[in-house]
Design an enzyme around this catalytic site. Structure first.
Site, PDB file in Angstrom:
ATOM      1  N   GLU A   9       1.196  -8.585   3.312  1.00  0.00           N
ATOM      2  CA  GLU A   9       0.995  -9.184   1.985  1.00  0.00           C
ATOM      3  C   GLU A   9       2.205  -9.023   1.075  1.00  0.00           C
ATOM      4  O   GLU A   9       2.522  -9.896   0.286  1.00  0.00           O
ATOM      5  CB  GLU A   9      -0.216  -8.525   1.291  1.00  0.00           C
ATOM      6  N   ASP A  82      -3.734  -5.611   4.438  1.00  0.00           N
ATOM      7  CA  ASP A  82      -4.332  -4.302   4.150  1.00  0.00           C
ATOM      8  C   ASP A  82      -5.612  -4.058   4.947  1.00  0.00           C
ATOM      9  O   ASP A  82      -6.344  -5.004   5.277  1.00  0.00           O
ATOM     10  CB  ASP A  82      -4.639  -4.188   2.650  1.00  0.00           C
ATOM     11  N   ASP A  84      -8.791  -3.500   4.675  1.00  0.00           N
ATOM     12  CA  ASP A  84     -10.075  -3.569   3.982  1.00  0.00           C
ATOM     13  C   ASP A  84     -10.604  -4.993   4.056  1.00  0.00           C
ATOM     14  O   ASP A  84     -10.008  -5.857   4.704  1.00  0.00           O
ATOM     15  CB  ASP A  84      -9.933  -3.106   2.522  1.00  0.00           C
ATOM     16  N   GLU A  86     -10.708  -7.349   1.848  1.00  0.00           N
ATOM     17  CA  GLU A  86      -9.783  -8.321   1.268  1.00  0.00           C
ATOM     18  C   GLU A  86      -8.656  -8.641   2.252  1.00  0.00           C
ATOM     19  O   GLU A  86      -8.276  -9.794   2.454  1.00  0.00           O
ATOM     20  CB  GLU A  86      -9.200  -7.764  -0.034  1.00  0.00           C
ATOM     21  N   TYR A 299      -3.618   4.605   2.296  1.00  0.00           N
ATOM     22  CA  TYR A 299      -4.174   3.454   1.567  1.00  0.00           C
ATOM     23  C   TYR A 299      -5.049   3.917   0.412  1.00  0.00           C
ATOM     24  O   TYR A 299      -5.885   4.811   0.562  1.00  0.00           O
ATOM     25  CB  TYR A 299      -4.973   2.580   2.530  1.00  0.00           C
ATOM     26  N   ARG A 301      -7.301   2.276  -1.528  1.00  0.00           N
ATOM     27  CA  ARG A 301      -8.638   1.721  -1.805  1.00  0.00           C
ATOM     28  C   ARG A 301      -9.583   2.234  -0.735  1.00  0.00           C
ATOM     29  O   ARG A 301      -9.672   1.689   0.358  1.00  0.00           O
ATOM     30  CB  ARG A 301      -8.608   0.196  -1.839  1.00  0.00           C
ATOM     31  N   HIS A 345     -11.662   4.096   6.163  1.00  0.00           N
ATOM     32  CA  HIS A 345     -10.452   4.836   6.480  1.00  0.00           C
ATOM     33  C   HIS A 345     -10.407   6.125   5.671  1.00  0.00           C
ATOM     34  O   HIS A 345     -11.344   6.444   4.962  1.00  0.00           O
ATOM     35  CB  HIS A 345      -9.185   4.002   6.242  1.00  0.00           C
TER      36      HIS A 345
END
Length: 693
Positions: A9, A82, A84, A86, A299, A301, A345
Site C-alpha cells: 500500500e 496490510d 487485516d 482492509e 502492526y 491495528r 496477529h
C-alpha cells in the site's frame, strides 16, 4: 526487468521491502485502495443481493495503469497489503483489476517489516481469504447504506453538511448521555475524619473507620461531632495488625485501543496522532547505514495481546542481562483474550528489543521517540516478573472510636522498575506509605484529628482515552475505527473539546434527538454491539454477508421512508442577540456554526462582522454582586472568567468559579486544575475537596 512484482500500500514500505527481497523483485505501491464505491451515489444494488458497484478511485487511474504495465512483465505477482480485513480487501480489488486468480498463492502477509519476517512470509504465500474480504465488504456496504440514507434526510430536515454513521452515532450518544448524568447529578454531603498520629518520633496518618467493630459512613456534621465526643484523650491503643504480601502483575503489551488510551494519558496525544505516528514506526524509519530503513514496531491495528515465542525469548534475554534473573518471568505468561478480540496477529511491540529508545534518539522525531519508548517499555515490562508489595493495616482504638492506618511498600519492584500503567482514576494509583513498627497493645499518640466535609462528584466527561475504553468495553467498533470516529464527530461540530473532555454541541444534540426518534436501532448500544458480532461471524466463515445485510436493511428501509415522510424540518433560526453591530449598527443575531453558536451581524453579507459569545456559567459575580460570571478567551485563546459588566467590574479568574459558596467561610469556590484532575478550592480560606478526574 524483475521476475516478481510485489504490490504493497505504502511507498515507504515498498522501498524497505524491495531492499530485503533483492534484485529479482520489483515492489510497487498502490497507495491504499484503487477501487471503491462511488461518492456521488449509494452504489449498492439493494434489489440484487446488495451488489456493490466499484469504480476506480479518482486520481488512481495512473497508479493502476502503472501496476498493470508492471504486471504484464512479471512472472508472478504477490499482493502484500496490510494483514487485516482492509488489507485483504485491497488485495482482492487489485487481483480483480489485474486479472489475478484469487485462489492462487498470490497473497503474502507479515506482522512486521523486518528482513527475517519478510523473507519468511514469502515462503508461505496463500490464496486471498474471501471470508476476510466479505467481512470488510459487509462493513463498507452497511456503513454506506446507513450514511447515504440518513445523511440526506439530515441535510433536508436539519442542516447541510451533516452525517450519521453506526459507530459515530453511538459515540455521540455516550457523550450526550454522560452530559445528562452530569446535569441531573445532585451532590451528596459526606464527611471524613483524618488523624495525624505519632509512634516514637515517627508520624503517620490514619482515617476514621468506625465505632466498635462496625464500619460507619459519615453523612453529616452532627454525626461527626457525636463520634468525636467519644474520643477521650490523645492515647489510642493498637488492637489489630494485618500484614499481607500482594502481587501486582504487569499490564500486557499494547493493543490498538490500549495504545490510544495510554498515549492520551501519558503523552497527551490525540488518537489520530497516535495512529499516524504508529503507522510511521511500523512502515519503517531509516536508522542508519548499518540497517537502513526498518520497521520498528509490529502492526499497529490489533486487538490481541498475544506475543510470539521469538519475541518473548529476546525480551527475556534482554531482561536477564539488564536487570538480572529475578526480573525474568519463570512461568509462562498467559495473555487474556478479550471476548470480541479477533486475535489475527500479535500485540503491538518493538520488532527488536535490542533497538532501545536511547539508541534511536538521533533518528526519530521527538514524538516518534516518545511513542516508541512507550511501546518498548510497555512490552519489556509485560515480560518482567510481578512486583511484590508488603501491605499493613493497623487498627487504632480510643474508647469505641476506631481509626485505621494503611501502609505499603514495594518489597520487590519487578516490572515497576521500568514501567507503571497509567490510570484514569487517581485513586487507583499505587502509593508507597511506610508506617512505623507497631505491635498489638502499643499506645500511639494523636497529634491532630480533623473532620473534613466533602461532596460527591458527578461522573466525569469523556476524554478521548475514556471514550475509546468505553467503546471497546461495550463492543462498539473495532481498533481501526476509534480514531476516525472521534475525528468525525468533532469535524461535524457535534461535540467540542473543553479541557480535553468532550462536551456535546447544540448541533450534536439536535442530530441525536432526530436519530433517537426515527432511527433508534442505529444509536442503540446493544443493537450496534450485536451487529459487530454478526459482522465478525462473516470473517470467521460462520454466516453469509448478504444475509446479515438483508436482515438489517429490510427494517432500516422502513425507518428511512418513515423519517423522510414524517420528520418535520428543524429550523435553526437566528436568535436576536440583544445588541447592535458596532460596525454598521444593524442588530446582531446568534447563529449556529460548525463550532457551535456565535454572534453575527444580521446585515450579512453586506456586513461580515462576527464575534464570540460570552457564555454565562450560572454564577453571580462575587465582586460587584450584580453582574454574572461569563467565559472569555484571551488573545492567546486561553480560557478565563470575568464579570459580564466589564469594564465597570474588573473581576477576573483563571479558575472556573462554581455556584455554591465555601461551607467554611462562605467565599467563592473555584475549580482548580491540578496534576491529578480538578480540585474544588476556596479563594480565601484553606478549604478544599478531593480531586476528581
Amino acid at each position: 526487468m524483475a521476475d516478481y512484482l510485489v504490490i504493497v500500500e505504502s511507498p515507504a514500505k515498498a522501498k524497505t521491502i524491495e531492499r530485503y527481497l533483492g534484485k529479482k523483485y520489483k515492489v510497487k505501491a498502490s497507495i491504499g485502495h484503487v477501487r471503491d464505491l462511488p461518492r456521488s451515489q449509494t452504489g449498492i444494488d439493494t434489489e440484487n443481493n446488495y451488489e456493490p458497484k466499484y469504480i476506480t478511485i479518482r486520481g488512481k487511474g495512473p497508479v493502476l495503469q502503472d501496476l498493470k504495465s508492471a504486471a504484464k512483465k512479471a512472472k508472478k505477482i504477490y499482493l502484500a497489503a496490510d494483514p487485516d480485513r482492509e488489507g485483504e480487501a485491497i488485495a482482492w480489488h487489485l487481483a480483480t483489476a489485474l486479472n489475478i486468480d484469487t485462489n492462487s498463492d498470490c497473497r503474502v502477509v507479515f506482522n512486521e517489516i523486518t528482513k527475517d519476517a519478510i523473507l519468511e512470509s514469502f515462503k508461505h504465500p496463500r490464496p486471498i481469504d474471501m471470508d476476510l474480504v466479505d467481512a470488510q465488504q459487509a462493513r463498507r456496504i452497511l456503513d454506506r447504506l446507513v450514511g447515504y440514507n440518513i445523511s440526506p434526510i439530515l441535510w433536508k430536515k436539519v442542516k447541510k453538511g451533516l452525517s450519521a454513521g453506526r459507530v459515530q452515532s453511538v459515540a455521540l450518544r455516550l457523550i450526550i448521555d454522560r452530559e445528562e448524568e452530569i446535569k441531573n447529578f445532585v451532590p451528596e454531603e459526606y464527611w471524613s475524619i483524618e488523624g495525624l498520629f505519632e509512634k516514637g518520633k515517627k508520624q503517620f496518618d490514619a482515617l476514621f473507620y468506625g465505632v466498635g467493630k462496625e464500619k460507619v459512613k459519615l453523612s453529616n456534621e452532627g454525626q461527626v461531632k457525636e463520634i468525636l465526643s467519644g474520643v477521650n484523650g490523645e492515647d489510642f491503643k493498637v488492637t489489630n495488625i494485618v500484614k499481607k504480601e500482594r502481587k501486582r502483575n504487569a499490564a500486557p503489551a499494547f493493543t490498538t485501543s490500549s495504545l490510544q488510551q495510554e498515549a492520551a494519558r501519558k503523552l497527551n496525544f490525540r488518537a489520530k496522532k497516535t495512529m499516524m505516528l504508529a503507522q510511521q514506526l511500523y512502515e519503517g524509519i531509516d536508522i542508519g547505514k548499518k540497517e537502513g530503513t526498518v520497521g520498528l514496531i509490529t502492526y499497529m491495528r490489533t486487538d490481541s495481546t498475544r506475543i510470539s515465542d521469538t519475541a518473548k525469548s529476546e525480551a527475556s534475554s534482554y531482561i536477564l542481562e539488564k536487570y538480572g534473573k529475578d526480573y525474568v518471568v519463570n512461568e509462562e505468561k498467559k495473555s487474556k483474550k478479550a471476548t470480541n478480540a479477533q486475535d489475527a496477529h500479535e500485540a503491538i511491540r518493538p520488532t527488536s528489543v535490542m533497538r532501545t529508545p536511547d539508541e534511536l534518539k538521533e533518528v526519530l522525531s521527538r514524538d516518534q521517540l516518545r511513542l516508541y519508548r512507550l511501546i518498548w517499555e510497555r512490552f519489556i515490562a509485560s515480560q518482567m516478573s510481578s512486583a511484590i508489595l508488603d501491605t499493613v493495616a493497623v487498627d487504632l482504638v480510643n474508647g469505641d472510636v476506631q481509626f485505621r492506618a494503611n501502609g505499603s511498600h514495594v518489597k520487590f519492584p519487578g516490572f515497576m522498575k521500568l514501567y507503571i500503567e497509567g490510570t484514569d482514576d487517581q485513586n487507583e494509583e499505587e502509593t508507597t506509605k511506610l508506617l512505623p513498627e507497631m505491635e498489638v497493645g502499643d499506645v500511639v499518640k494523636s497529634l491532630e484529628i480533623e473532620p473534613k466535609q466533602h461532596f460527591t462528584q458527578p461522573p466525569p466527561r469523556y476524554t478521548e482515552a475514556r471514550l475509546v475504553k468505553e467503546l471497546e468495553e461495550r463492543g462498539i467498533g473495532r481498533p481501526s475505527t476509534y480514531a476516525p470516529t472521534l475525528d468525525v464527530i468533532q469535524k461535524r461540530g457535534y461535540v467540542q473539546l473543553d479541557s480535553k473532555r468532550f462536551v456535546p454541541a447544540e448541533l450534536g444534540e439536535i442530530v441525536h434527538q432526530a436519530m433517537l426518534e426515527f432511527f433508534p436501532d442505529i444509536i442503540n448500544i446493544e443493537f450496534t454491539a450485536k451487529m459487530e458480532q454478526d459482522l465478525d461471524k462473516i470473517e470467521e466463515g460462520q454466516t453469509n454477508w448478504v444475509k446479515i445485510i438483508d436482515e438489517f436493511y429490510k427494517d432500516f428501509e422502513k425507518h428511512v421512508k418513515h423519517a423522510d415522510e414524517v420528520m418535520e424540518k428543524i429550523e435553526i433560526k437566528d436568535e436576536p442577540a440583544g445588541e447592535d453591530c458596532e460596525k454598521c449598527g444593524s442588530p446582531m443575531v446568534y447563529k449556529l456554526g460548525r463550532f457551535g453558536k456565535f454572534m453575527a451581524c444580521s446585515n450579512f453579507p453586506d456586513c461580515r462582522n462576527t464575534k464570540a459569545i460570552m457564555k454565562p456559567i450560572g454564577v453571580k459575580c462575587p465582586s460587584c454582586e450584580t453582574g454574572e460570571i461569563v467565559e472569555r478567551k484571551s488573545k492567546t485563546k486561553r480560557l478565563f472568567y470575568g464579570c459580564n459588566t466589564y469594564p465597570e467590574c474588573e473581576f477576573v479568574s483563571w479558575d472556573k468559579p462554581i455556584s455554591r459558596p465555601c461551607p467554611k467561610c462562605n467565599a467563592l469556590l473555584v475549580e482548580k486544575k491540578i496534576k491529578k484532575g480538578v480540585q474544588i478550592q476556596c479563594t480565601k480560606c484553606d478549604y478544599e475537596e478531593a480531586p476528581s478526574q
